[in-house]
Design an enzyme around this catalytic site. Structure first.
Site, PDB file in Angstrom:
ATOM      1  N   HIS A  19      85.341  40.223  19.819  1.00  0.00           N
ATOM      2  CA  HIS A  19      84.270  40.270  20.901  1.00  0.00           C
ATOM      3  C   HIS A  19      82.755  39.246  20.057  1.00  0.00           C
ATOM      4  O   HIS A  19      82.296  38.274  21.345  1.00  0.00           O
ATOM      5  CB  HIS A  19      83.316  41.817  20.925  1.00  0.00           C
ATOM      6  CG  HIS A  19      84.130  42.607  21.626  1.00  0.00           C
ATOM      7  ND1 HIS A  19      84.352  44.142  21.073  1.00  0.00           N
ATOM      8  CD2 HIS A  19      84.604  42.647  22.982  1.00  0.00           C
ATOM      9  CE1 HIS A  19      84.369  45.020  21.963  1.00  0.00           C
ATOM     10  NE2 HIS A  19      84.714  44.410  23.308  1.00  0.00           N
ATOM     11  N   LYS A  43      83.994  57.743  29.817  1.00  0.00           N
ATOM     12  CA  LYS A  43      85.572  57.758  28.628  1.00  0.00           C
ATOM     13  C   LYS A  43      83.787  58.533  27.091  1.00  0.00           C
ATOM     14  O   LYS A  43      82.523  58.582  27.264  1.00  0.00           O
ATOM     15  CB  LYS A  43      84.634  56.483  27.649  1.00  0.00           C
ATOM     16  CG  LYS A  43      85.820  55.213  29.215  1.00  0.00           C
ATOM     17  CD  LYS A  43      85.538  53.513  28.112  1.00  0.00           C
ATOM     18  CE  LYS A  43      86.394  52.580  28.582  1.00  0.00           C
ATOM     19  NZ  LYS A  43      86.970  51.436  27.761  1.00  0.00           N
ATOM     20  N   ARG A  92      92.897  38.628  26.725  1.00  0.00           N
ATOM     21  CA  ARG A  92      93.781  38.399  25.455  1.00  0.00           C
ATOM     22  C   ARG A  92      95.237  37.730  26.436  1.00  0.00           C
ATOM     23  O   ARG A  92      95.929  38.952  27.452  1.00  0.00           O
ATOM     24  CB  ARG A  92      93.880  39.903  24.992  1.00  0.00           C
ATOM     25  CG  ARG A  92      92.707  39.552  23.476  1.00  0.00           C
ATOM     26  CD  ARG A  92      92.601  41.498  23.352  1.00  0.00           C
ATOM     27  NE  ARG A  92      92.261  41.867  24.330  1.00  0.00           N
ATOM     28  CZ  ARG A  92      91.151  43.162  24.165  1.00  0.00           C
ATOM     29  NH1 ARG A  92      91.234  43.683  22.720  1.00  0.00           N
ATOM     30  NH2 ARG A  92      91.224  43.348  25.272  1.00  0.00           N
TER      31      ARG A  92
HETATM   32  P1  ADP Z   1      86.129  47.660  28.762  1.00  0.00           P
HETATM   33  O1  ADP Z   1      85.739  48.818  28.506  1.00  0.00           O
HETATM   34  O2  ADP Z   1      85.123  46.874  29.728  1.00  0.00           O
HETATM   35  O3  ADP Z   1      87.571  46.245  28.246  1.00  0.00           O
HETATM   36  P2  ADP Z   1      85.369  46.342  25.881  1.00  0.00           P
HETATM   37  O4  ADP Z   1      84.408  46.321  25.032  1.00  0.00           O
HETATM   38  O5  ADP Z   1      86.756  46.524  25.525  1.00  0.00           O
HETATM   39  O6  ADP Z   1      85.056  47.033  27.159  1.00  0.00           O
HETATM   40  O7  ADP Z   1      85.572  44.486  26.017  1.00  0.00           O
HETATM   41  C1  ADP Z   1      85.118  43.926  26.921  1.00  0.00           C
HETATM   42  C2  ADP Z   1      85.056  42.734  27.275  1.00  0.00           C
HETATM   43  O8  ADP Z   1      85.800  42.341  25.604  1.00  0.00           O
HETATM   44  C3  ADP Z   1      86.188  42.496  27.494  1.00  0.00           C
HETATM   45  O9  ADP Z   1      86.357  41.517  28.700  1.00  0.00           O
HETATM   46  C4  ADP Z   1      87.929  42.271  26.801  1.00  0.00           C
HETATM   47  O10 ADP Z   1      89.059  42.111  27.936  1.00  0.00           O
HETATM   48  C5  ADP Z   1      86.939  41.452  25.875  1.00  0.00           C
HETATM   49  N1  ADP Z   1      87.835  41.458  24.683  1.00  0.00           N
HETATM   50  C6  ADP Z   1      88.014  42.852  24.003  1.00  0.00           C
HETATM   51  N2  ADP Z   1      88.868  42.523  22.674  1.00  0.00           N
HETATM   52  C7  ADP Z   1      88.997  40.869  22.826  1.00  0.00           C
HETATM   53  C8  ADP Z   1      89.433  40.072  22.116  1.00  0.00           C
HETATM   54  N3  ADP Z   1      90.100  40.600  20.836  1.00  0.00           N
HETATM   55  N4  ADP Z   1      89.697  38.551  22.282  1.00  0.00           N
HETATM   56  C9  ADP Z   1      88.804  38.331  23.452  1.00  0.00           C
HETATM   57  N5  ADP Z   1      87.873  39.703  24.281  1.00  0.00           N
HETATM   58  C10 ADP Z   1      88.217  40.828  24.082  1.00  0.00           C
END
Ligand code: ADP
Length: 172
Positions: A19, A43, A92
């Site tokens: 992130h 969630k 990803r």
């Molecule tokens: P959500 O519930 O919206 O998926 P997340 O916090 O899991 O919330 O992810 C928020 C954003 O960050 C999404 O666009 C996700 O694809 C991206 N993201 C999460 N982990 C990574 C990573 N390791 N590399 C790049 N982007 C990421």
């Protein structure tokens, strides 16, 4: 002068280095980046909304054009409320594309004036996800280089592990 405001929405439960990489890169592309942390009633997050806001705030203190806000409801409504016109998402390989594509088409119907900007993950964070981090943390695995140090400490507290185990900075 037009100011470009972008919103990076997500659950951030917890924020990871994946992130942070997206936040740092997106912040160089726009005037103001708002990290929008959603309260998702479907969630059961490990960290409360307030805790997630604090964790992201601490991780972004050095980034002057990055702001952190929580929101409820539709992401496009939140983006409109803060005067944003760009939504940032991280991609990803394999795991994210289908879902992001579906959401992007729906969001375009709901709010055609908002543009989606997807940034590809950096290769070292390709396999990093908040859910995997929580599994590793729960089993006492080291999180060095995967989450900011204060997030490793928060995870350790949440699962009651010695802090040197969580950050990997103590004695072996
Ligand atoms: P959500 O519930 O919206 O998926 P997340 O916090 O899991 O919330 O992810 C928020 C954003 O960050 C999404 O666009 C996700 O694809 C991206 N993201 C999460 N982990 C990574 C990573 N390791 N590399 C790049 N982007 C990421």
């Amino acid at each position: 002068m037009t100011v470009t405001i972008a919103v990076y929405p997500g659950t951030f439960d917890p924020p990871t280095c994946g992130h942070m990489d997206i936040i740092e890169r997106a912040a160089t592309l726009v005037d103001k980046l708002i990290v929008g942390i959603y309260e998702n009633p479907d969630k059961q997050p490990l960290f409360s909304l307030e805790q997630r806001v604090m964790l992201v705030e601490e991780a972004t203190t050095g980034l002057s054009n990055v702001h952190v806000k929580s929101f409820k409801g539709l992401t496009v409504d939140f983006i409109q409320q803060v005067g944003g016109k760009v939504m940032i998402r991280g991609l990803r390989a394999n795991s994210d594309f289908e879902r992001e594509f579906e959401m992007a088409l729906m969001n375009k119907k709901l709010a055609p004036y908002i543009e989606l900007l997807c940034l590809m993950t950096s290769s070292q964070y390709q396999f990093l996800s908040s859910s995997l981090i929580k599994e590793v943390a729960k089993l006492g695995g080291r999180l060095e280089g995967m989450v900011p140090d204060h997030v490793a400490v928060a995870l350790k507290d949440r699962f009651s592990l010695p802090s040197e185990l969580a950050t990997g900075k103590g004695k072996v």
